[in-house]
Design a protein around this motif. Structure first.
Motif, PDB file in Angstrom:
ATOM      1  N   PRO A  52       0.799  -1.233   0.000  1.00 41.14           N
ATOM      2  CA  PRO A  52       0.000   0.000   0.000  1.00 41.14           C
ATOM      3  C   PRO A  52       0.828   1.279   0.000  1.00 41.14           C
ATOM      4  N   HIS A  53       2.058   1.210   0.484  1.00 44.98           N
ATOM      5  CA  HIS A  53       2.903   2.407   0.523  1.00 44.98           C
ATOM      6  C   HIS A  53       3.343   2.847  -0.872  1.00 44.98           C
ATOM      7  N   VAL A  54       3.272   1.948  -1.856  1.00 40.18           N
ATOM      8  CA  VAL A  54       3.693   2.311  -3.215  1.00 40.18           C
ATOM      9  C   VAL A  54       2.545   2.271  -4.225  1.00 40.18           C
ATOM     10  N   THR A  55       1.415   1.665  -3.835  1.00 43.28           N
ATOM     11  CA  THR A  55       0.283   1.608  -4.758  1.00 43.28           C
ATOM     12  C   THR A  55      -0.747   2.696  -4.480  1.00 43.28           C
ATOM     13  N   ALA A  56      -0.883   3.111  -3.229  1.00 34.87           N
ATOM     14  CA  ALA A  56      -1.830   4.169  -2.903  1.00 34.87           C
ATOM     15  C   ALA A  56      -1.301   5.504  -3.419  1.00 34.87           C
ATOM     16  N   VAL A  57      -2.150   6.242  -4.114  1.00 39.33           N
ATOM     17  CA  VAL A  57      -1.749   7.518  -4.715  1.00 39.33           C
ATOM     18  C   VAL A  57      -2.254   8.657  -3.835  1.00 39.33           C
ATOM     19  N   PRO A  58      -1.360   9.474  -3.260  1.00 34.12           N
ATOM     20  CA  PRO A  58      -1.802  10.590  -2.423  1.00 34.12           C
ATOM     21  C   PRO A  58      -2.671  11.562  -3.214  1.00 34.12           C
ATOM     22  N   GLY A  59      -3.534  12.268  -2.494  1.00 37.03           N
ATOM     23  CA  GLY A  59      -4.443  13.195  -3.145  1.00 37.03           C
ATOM     24  C   GLY A  59      -3.756  14.344  -3.845  1.00 37.03           C
ATOM     25  N   TRP A  60      -2.509  14.650  -3.470  1.00 35.15           N
ATOM     26  CA  TRP A  60      -1.825  15.788  -4.081  1.00 35.15           C
ATOM     27  C   TRP A  60      -1.245  15.471  -5.462  1.00 35.15           C
ATOM     28  N   VAL A  61      -1.242  14.190  -5.851  1.00 40.61           N
ATOM     29  CA  VAL A  61      -0.643  13.820  -7.145  1.00 40.61           C
ATOM     30  C   VAL A  61      -1.530  14.304  -8.286  1.00 40.61           C
ATOM     31  N   ASP A  62      -0.925  15.029  -9.224  1.00 45.45           N
ATOM     32  CA  ASP A  62      -1.591  15.523 -10.431  1.00 45.45           C
ATOM     33  C   ASP A  62      -0.925  14.829 -11.618  1.00 45.45           C
ATOM     34  N   TRP A  63      -1.620  13.846 -12.223  1.00 47.47           N
ATOM     35  CA  TRP A  63      -0.996  13.054 -13.277  1.00 47.47           C
ATOM     36  C   TRP A  63      -0.640  13.879 -14.502  1.00 47.47           C
ATOM     37  N   GLU A  64      -1.453  14.876 -14.819  1.00 41.39           N
ATOM     38  CA  GLU A  64      -1.112  15.733 -15.960  1.00 41.39           C
ATOM     39  C   GLU A  64       0.188  16.477 -15.697  1.00 41.39           C
ATOM     40  N   LEU A  75       7.573   7.546  -3.785  1.00 42.19           N
ATOM     41  CA  LEU A  75       7.781   6.131  -4.093  1.00 42.19           C
ATOM     42  C   LEU A  75       9.089   5.609  -3.506  1.00 42.19           C
ATOM     43  N   LEU A  76      10.086   6.466  -3.401  1.00 41.31           N
ATOM     44  CA  LEU A  76      11.377   6.061  -2.847  1.00 41.31           C
ATOM     45  C   LEU A  76      11.363   5.982  -1.323  1.00 41.31           C
ATOM     46  N   GLY A  77      10.265   6.410  -0.704  1.00 40.70           N
ATOM     47  CA  GLY A  77      10.178   6.332   0.745  1.00 40.70           C
ATOM     48  C   GLY A  77      10.764   7.517   1.472  1.00 40.70           C
ATOM     49  N   VAL A  78      10.949   8.653   0.784  1.00 40.29           N
ATOM     50  CA  VAL A  78      11.450   9.855   1.437  1.00 40.29           C
ATOM     51  C   VAL A  78      10.353  10.398   2.359  1.00 40.29           C
ATOM     52  N   HIS A  79      10.734  10.819   3.548  1.00 39.54           N
ATOM     53  CA  HIS A  79       9.767  11.304   4.530  1.00 39.54           C
ATOM     54  C   HIS A  79       9.007  12.510   3.985  1.00 39.54           C
ATOM     55  N   ALA A  99      17.863  11.646   6.052  1.00 39.79           N
ATOM     56  CA  ALA A  99      18.553  12.884   5.682  1.00 39.79           C
ATOM     57  C   ALA A  99      19.308  12.697   4.367  1.00 39.79           C
ATOM     58  N   ASP A 100      19.961  11.549   4.208  1.00 40.54           N
ATOM     59  CA  ASP A 100      20.674  11.284   2.958  1.00 40.54           C
ATOM     60  C   ASP A 100      19.706  11.045   1.806  1.00 40.54           C
ATOM     61  N   GLN A 101      18.556  10.455   2.085  1.00 43.22           N
ATOM     62  CA  GLN A 101      17.542  10.285   1.051  1.00 43.22           C
ATOM     63  C   GLN A 101      17.039  11.649   0.564  1.00 43.22           C
ATOM     64  N   ALA A 102      16.821  12.562   1.523  1.00 41.71           N
ATOM     65  CA  ALA A 102      16.377  13.910   1.153  1.00 41.71           C
ATOM     66  C   ALA A 102      17.439  14.624   0.332  1.00 41.71           C
TER      67      ALA A 102
END
Length: 434
Positions: free
Chosen positions: A113-125, A282-286, A240-243
């Motif tokens: 679910p952490h990679v399949t659920a699409v947050p509401g802020w995502v704008d595909w266009e 998708l990469l798991g960045v906080h 921190a390194d991911q960011a």
């Protein structure tokens, strides 16, 4: 400060980070230092991507162990994820979707679910427009990612030491560069980042690779010849390194391309940043480090610089390996020409690096200095290409086609010619753990 515990690397070379960050502070419109933001970054050195870490731990369990996950199960689950409709939720594969996988292990079930659920802020266009911007940037984006983002990132201890500990200094530089190039090119394809798409799968696999590396140095039977120094560096593959890495892909690319004479208007900046915000998710960045505003990213990147350590022994060795790898690439043309082309590519890279990183950083990395002749020809070329020929809709379409051709040529140069019958498939190149 909150009195939190930080690793020893935190702000251990702040004066150096301030010096390196002067261009970013100027062109990124950064004003002042936010101690609360620095504290957040400091605490993130001891945080990790927990959902992926749990899955990595299950992947590392011995055969027959309760809760063990296999790579085949991960690959099958990702392959079953259907492409998501823009206005609807993605299809999460049901357990037991394949006869050879009777039941999905809990760690995999909890991760999906952490990679399949699409947050509401995502704008595909906007994501697709960001991909188009990335295609139009073409060779320029590739140059910035390789030089300012990758080699420039070797100026700081911690991630470089982790990369060296994985065996990156013993060979395989060209293969690592090829995989990174393949991934970034995949991100520029229309619709490829929707759940179930090829770039989506590749990005999830990158996330798992990071988690597996972290687990190999913190779990039982660590991969390193020496224990990972958590007190000094923080957790391996920490937040921190991911960011910091995400900032090297979005904000740094925008500023770097502008330094090469490429105009990046606010609309293009917004689209590109939105694409990378989704990739970062998708990469798991906080979420604290996910932004789709260019100037917010530059502000965050500046504080990340202040939090960094100085250069370590691994940095110069990794940087020299990347420069040397340019001679290993497969360039088109007759055999007698290829050594000259390889030398030209190496000299071009050193010329651009001297401008991007500056004299002091080049010396710290043990790289030879070169005159800025590459920038001298790229600035007028990009001025013509983007400000004159590329101003119209047809001009932008031509830029996209040019970007695709350059991406294909760059990828081809990183791949050795395979013997007949031994062609490597895209799925093999993107297997989990690479």
């Amino acid at each position: 400060m909150t009195g939190a515990s930080y690793p020893l690397r935190f702000r251990s070379a702040e004066a150096r980070g301030t010096r390196i960050g002067r261009p970013l502070r100027l062109f990124g419109r950064v004003h002042g230092v936010d101690e609360a933001l620095l504290d957040r970054i400091g605490r993130a050195f001891s945080e990790r991507d927990e959902p992926a870490a749990a899955l990595a731990a299950a992947l590392r369990l011995p055969p027959g162990a309760d809760g063990r996950v296999t790579r085949a199960q991960v690959s099958a689950a990702l392959a079953e994820v259907g492409a998501s409709a823009v206005d609807g939720p993605p299809r999460v594969p049901a357990p037991g979707g394949r006869a050879d996988l009777d039941e999905r292990p809990a760690a995999l079930e909890q991760f999906l679910p952490h990679v399949t659920a699409v947050p509401g802020w995502v704008d595909w266009e906007l994501v697709d427009e960001g991909a188009a911007v990335l295609r139009r940037l073409g060779q320029n984006a590739a140059d910035v990612l390789l030089q300012l983002s990758l080699v420039g990132g070797y100026r700081f201890g911690g991630p470089t030491d982790l990369l060296a500990a994985t065996g990156a200094l013993t060979g395989g530089t060209l293969q690592r560069l090829a995989r990174t190039q393949e991934w970034t090119v995949a991100l520029s394809e229309p619709g490829a980042l929707r759940p179930g798409g090829p770039a989506w799968r590749a990005t999830v696999q990158v996330r798992l690779t990071h988690a597996l590396v972290g687990a190999s140095f913190t779990g039982p039977g660590g991969a390193g010849t020496e224990p990972w120094d958590t007190a000094r560096w923080g957790l391996p593959a920490n937040q921190a390194d991911q960011a910091a890495t995400l900032g090297l892909f979005d904000g740094t690319v925008i500023l770097g391309c502008r330094a090469l004479g490429v105009p990046v208007p606010p609309s293009d900046s917004r689209a590109l940043m939105h694409l990378w915000k989704w990739v970062g998710h998708l990469l798991g960045v906080h979420p604290d480090f996910l932004v789709d505003d260019e100037w917010a990213r530059h502000r965050l990147d500046h504080h990340v610089l202040l939090a960094q350590a100085g250069v370590s022994d691994a940095g110069p060795r990794l940087a020299r390996a990347v420069v040397a790898a340019q001679a290993e690439r497969t360039y088109p043309g007759p055999a007698w020409w290829r050594p000259w082309r390889a030398r030209w590519e190496r000299e071009r890279m050193l010329s651009m690096l001297t401008v991007f990183l500056g004299v002091r950083s080049m010396r710290e990395l043990g790289l030879p200095l070169r005159p800025p002749w590459a920038h001298a020809y790229l600035l007028p070329l990009n001025t013509w290409r983007y400000r004159v020929a590329g101003r119209s809709r047809r001009g932008r379409e031509r830029l996209e086609r040019w970007g695709r051709r350059r991406s294909d040529a760059i990828l081809a140069s990183y791949r050795p010619v395979a013997p007949a019958g031994h062609e490597e498939t895209a799925g093999q190149r993107q297997s989990v753990g690479e």
